[in-house]
Write a protein that holds these residues in place. Structure first.
Motif, PDB file in Angstrom:
ATOM      1  N   MET A  60       2.627  -1.251 -38.939  1.00  0.00           N
ATOM      2  CA  MET A  60       2.823  -1.456 -37.508  1.00  0.00           C
ATOM      3  C   MET A  60       2.477  -0.178 -36.746  1.00  0.00           C
ATOM      4  SD  MET A  60       6.289  -2.620 -35.470  1.00  0.00           S
ATOM      5  CE  MET A  60       6.291  -4.252 -36.187  1.00  0.00           C
ATOM      6  N   ASP A  61       1.444  -0.239 -35.908  1.00  0.00           N
ATOM      7  CA  ASP A  61       1.024   0.957 -35.178  1.00  0.00           C
ATOM      8  C   ASP A  61       1.800   1.109 -33.870  1.00  0.00           C
ATOM      9  OD1 ASP A  61      -0.043  -0.879 -33.430  1.00  0.00           O
ATOM     10  OD2 ASP A  61      -2.142  -0.360 -33.816  1.00  0.00           O
ATOM     11  N   GLY A  62       1.429   2.140 -33.106  1.00  0.00           N
ATOM     12  CA  GLY A  62       2.158   2.439 -31.881  1.00  0.00           C
ATOM     13  C   GLY A  62       2.108   1.326 -30.853  1.00  0.00           C
ATOM     14  N   LEU A  63       0.946   0.696 -30.695  1.00  0.00           N
ATOM     15  CA  LEU A  63       0.835  -0.400 -29.727  1.00  0.00           C
ATOM     16  C   LEU A  63       1.726  -1.562 -30.112  1.00  0.00           C
ATOM     17  CD1 LEU A  63      -3.001  -0.501 -28.921  1.00  0.00           C
ATOM     18  CD2 LEU A  63      -1.149   0.396 -27.505  1.00  0.00           C
ATOM     19  N   ALA A  64       1.800  -1.866 -31.410  1.00  0.00           N
ATOM     20  CA  ALA A  64       2.658  -2.963 -31.864  1.00  0.00           C
ATOM     21  C   ALA A  64       4.128  -2.660 -31.565  1.00  0.00           C
ATOM     22  CB  ALA A  64       2.456  -3.208 -33.353  1.00  0.00           C
ATOM     23  N   VAL A  65       4.516  -1.406 -31.733  1.00  0.00           N
ATOM     24  CA  VAL A  65       5.895  -1.011 -31.400  1.00  0.00           C
ATOM     25  C   VAL A  65       6.151  -1.191 -29.907  1.00  0.00           C
ATOM     26  CG1 VAL A  65       7.540   0.905 -31.315  1.00  0.00           C
ATOM     27  CG2 VAL A  65       6.090   0.577 -33.342  1.00  0.00           C
ATOM     28  N   LEU A  66       5.217  -0.723 -29.090  1.00  0.00           N
ATOM     29  CA  LEU A  66       5.377  -0.845 -27.638  1.00  0.00           C
ATOM     30  C   LEU A  66       5.539  -2.295 -27.205  1.00  0.00           C
ATOM     31  CD1 LEU A  66       2.817   1.806 -26.347  1.00  0.00           C
ATOM     32  CD2 LEU A  66       5.257   1.753 -25.800  1.00  0.00           C
ATOM     33  N   ARG A  67       4.816  -3.199 -27.848  1.00  0.00           N
ATOM     34  CA  ARG A  67       4.918  -4.619 -27.482  1.00  0.00           C
ATOM     35  C   ARG A  67       6.307  -5.180 -27.748  1.00  0.00           C
ATOM     36  NH1 ARG A  67      -0.380  -4.683 -30.032  1.00  0.00           N
ATOM     37  NH2 ARG A  67      -1.971  -4.777 -28.386  1.00  0.00           N
ATOM     38  N   LYS A  68       7.046  -4.544 -28.667  1.00  0.00           N
ATOM     39  CA  LYS A  68       8.388  -5.015 -29.018  1.00  0.00           C
ATOM     40  C   LYS A  68       9.479  -4.350 -28.181  1.00  0.00           C
ATOM     41  CE  LYS A  68       7.246  -7.397 -32.846  1.00  0.00           C
ATOM     42  NZ  LYS A  68       7.560  -8.827 -33.062  1.00  0.00           N
ATOM     43  N   LEU A  69       9.110  -3.403 -27.331  1.00  0.00           N
ATOM     44  CA  LEU A  69      10.117  -2.558 -26.686  1.00  0.00           C
ATOM     45  C   LEU A  69      10.287  -2.809 -25.195  1.00  0.00           C
ATOM     46  CD1 LEU A  69       9.639   0.967 -28.305  1.00  0.00           C
ATOM     47  CD2 LEU A  69      11.361  -0.771 -28.801  1.00  0.00           C
ATOM     48  N   ALA A  70      10.005  -3.986 -24.723  1.00  0.00           N
ATOM     49  CA  ALA A  70      10.172  -4.259 -23.294  1.00  0.00           C
ATOM     50  C   ALA A  70      11.602  -3.952 -22.867  1.00  0.00           C
ATOM     51  CB  ALA A  70       9.840  -5.723 -23.009  1.00  0.00           C
ATOM     52  N   GLY A  71      11.727  -3.068 -21.871  1.00  0.00           N
ATOM     53  CA  GLY A  71      13.058  -2.708 -21.389  1.00  0.00           C
ATOM     54  C   GLY A  71      13.799  -1.752 -22.297  1.00  0.00           C
ATOM     55  N   GLY A  72      13.116  -1.171 -23.284  1.00  0.00           N
ATOM     56  CA  GLY A  72      13.754  -0.265 -24.221  1.00  0.00           C
ATOM     57  C   GLY A  72      13.730   1.174 -23.743  1.00  0.00           C
ATOM     58  N   PRO A  73      13.762   2.147 -24.679  1.00  0.00           N
ATOM     59  CA  PRO A  73      13.788   3.565 -24.304  1.00  0.00           C
ATOM     60  C   PRO A  73      12.470   4.010 -23.692  1.00  0.00           C
ATOM     61  CG  PRO A  73      13.453   3.327 -26.654  1.00  0.00           C
ATOM     62  CD  PRO A  73      13.744   1.956 -26.141  1.00  0.00           C
ATOM     63  N   ALA A  74      12.495   5.165 -23.045  1.00  0.00           N
ATOM     64  CA  ALA A  74      11.266   5.762 -22.527  1.00  0.00           C
ATOM     65  C   ALA A  74      10.404   6.182 -23.706  1.00  0.00           C
ATOM     66  CB  ALA A  74      11.604   6.974 -21.659  1.00  0.00           C
ATOM     67  N   VAL A  75       9.090   5.961 -23.588  1.00  0.00           N
ATOM     68  CA  VAL A  75       8.179   6.247 -24.703  1.00  0.00           C
ATOM     69  C   VAL A  75       7.099   7.233 -24.276  1.00  0.00           C
ATOM     70  CG1 VAL A  75       6.489   5.288 -26.316  1.00  0.00           C
ATOM     71  CG2 VAL A  75       8.562   3.992 -25.768  1.00  0.00           C
ATOM     72  N   ILE A  76       6.893   8.241 -25.120  1.00  0.00           N
ATOM     73  CA  ILE A  76       5.773   9.170 -24.981  1.00  0.00           C
ATOM     74  C   ILE A  76       4.867   8.944 -26.181  1.00  0.00           C
ATOM     75  CG2 ILE A  76       5.069  11.589 -24.936  1.00  0.00           C
ATOM     76  CD1 ILE A  76       7.921  12.198 -23.867  1.00  0.00           C
ATOM     77  N   VAL A  77       3.624   8.598 -25.936  1.00  0.00           N
ATOM     78  CA  VAL A  77       2.672   8.375 -27.017  1.00  0.00           C
ATOM     79  C   VAL A  77       1.993   9.690 -27.376  1.00  0.00           C
ATOM     80  CG1 VAL A  77       0.465   7.304 -27.615  1.00  0.00           C
ATOM     81  CG2 VAL A  77       2.256   5.949 -26.507  1.00  0.00           C
ATOM     82  N   LEU A  78       1.912   9.945 -28.680  1.00  0.00           N
ATOM     83  CA  LEU A  78       1.182  11.104 -29.195  1.00  0.00           C
ATOM     84  C   LEU A  78       0.020  10.592 -30.029  1.00  0.00           C
ATOM     85  CD1 LEU A  78       4.144  13.380 -30.341  1.00  0.00           C
ATOM     86  CD2 LEU A  78       2.761  13.609 -28.280  1.00  0.00           C
ATOM     87  N   ALA A  79      -1.175  11.074 -29.769  1.00  0.00           N
ATOM     88  CA  ALA A  79      -2.355  10.576 -30.468  1.00  0.00           C
ATOM     89  C   ALA A  79      -3.242  11.718 -30.914  1.00  0.00           C
ATOM     90  CB  ALA A  79      -3.136   9.622 -29.575  1.00  0.00           C
ATOM     91  N   SER A  80      -3.972  11.479 -31.992  1.00  0.00           N
ATOM     92  CA  SER A  80      -4.886  12.500 -32.509  1.00  0.00           C
ATOM     93  C   SER A  80      -6.139  12.623 -31.657  1.00  0.00           C
ATOM     94  CB  SER A  80      -5.284  12.175 -33.955  1.00  0.00           C
ATOM     95  OG  SER A  80      -4.136  12.148 -34.780  1.00  0.00           O
TER      96      SER A  80
END
Length: 214
Positions: A60-80
């Motif tokens: 499960m990549d970062g986008l998949a996690v974000l799709r599950k987190l509606a209304g969840g914690p604040a997210v900062i994405v880190l990418a290479s």
């Protein structure tokens, strides 16, 4: 105290972030995860204020996690690396900041503090991508986002028809119609079929008098 969860499949990255954030007053690293599935479990259990989320992970990549987190914690994405579509999609899904892993550590700390109060920190490249996408969106006909079949379904929604009526009219299964409606709402950023019907009228798919007669 800002409670932070670190999600990255590289242990050295997690260790580095933990060390940097651990030196900061008012910030506490409450956990680490190596993949997206672990992250969802940890978020539910630990309830962090901010999640530092790697974009590319096995499973499960970062986008998949974000799709599950509606209304969840604040997210900062880190990418290479900066990848146009992933940047736009991550921010569309609610990420507050999108930072390169080569970003200066003080910038990461700044992003964590900003995210805790709903703010964003964007690097110049990310900001430029967003500006260009906004320019493109203003020039684009929103109906171009839809497939021909989705335009037909949207037209039927503008007529005020139910899924069952649309299925009969277009000779589709009800589940297929339901899938098309869901896709239309997602692509157009609408919340329900009423908004979709109004949008269809605004786009001139049918005349208002035709809708009133339906």
């Amino acid at each position: 105290m800002i409670r932070v969860l670190i999600v990255d499949d590289h242990e050295v990255v997690r260790q580095g972030l933990r060390f940097v954030l651990g030196q900061e007053d008012g910030i506490e690293v409450i956990g680490e995860c190596a993949d997206g599935a672990q992250a969802l479990v940890a978020i539910a259990a630990l309830r962090p204020d901010v999640v530092l989320l790697d974009m590319v992970m096995p499973g499960m990549d970062g986008l998949a996690v974000l799709r599950k987190l509606a209304g969840g914690p604040a997210v900062i994405v880190l990418a290479s690396f900066l990848e146009d579509d992933r940047v736009i999609e991550a921010i569309r899904l609610g990420a507050l900041s999108y930072l390169s892993k080569t970003t200066a550590v003080d910038r990461v700390v700044e992003a964590v503090r900003a995210a805790a109060v709903g703010g964003s920190v964007l690097e110049a490249g990310t900001a430029a991508l967003l500006v260009e996408r906004l320019r493109q969106d203003r020039r684009r006909n929103p109906l171009d986002l839809l497939t021909p079949r989705e335009v037909q379904v949207l037209t039927e929604l503008a007529r005020g028809r139910s899924n069952a009526e649309i299925a009969r009219s277009l000779m589709l299964g009800r589940e297929t119609v339901k899938t098309h409606v869901s896709s239309i709402l997602t692509k157009l950023g609408l919340t329900d079929r009423t908004q979709a019907a109004i949008f269809g009228l605004q786009q001139g798919l049918i005349r208002l008098d035709e809708a009133l007669d339906s």
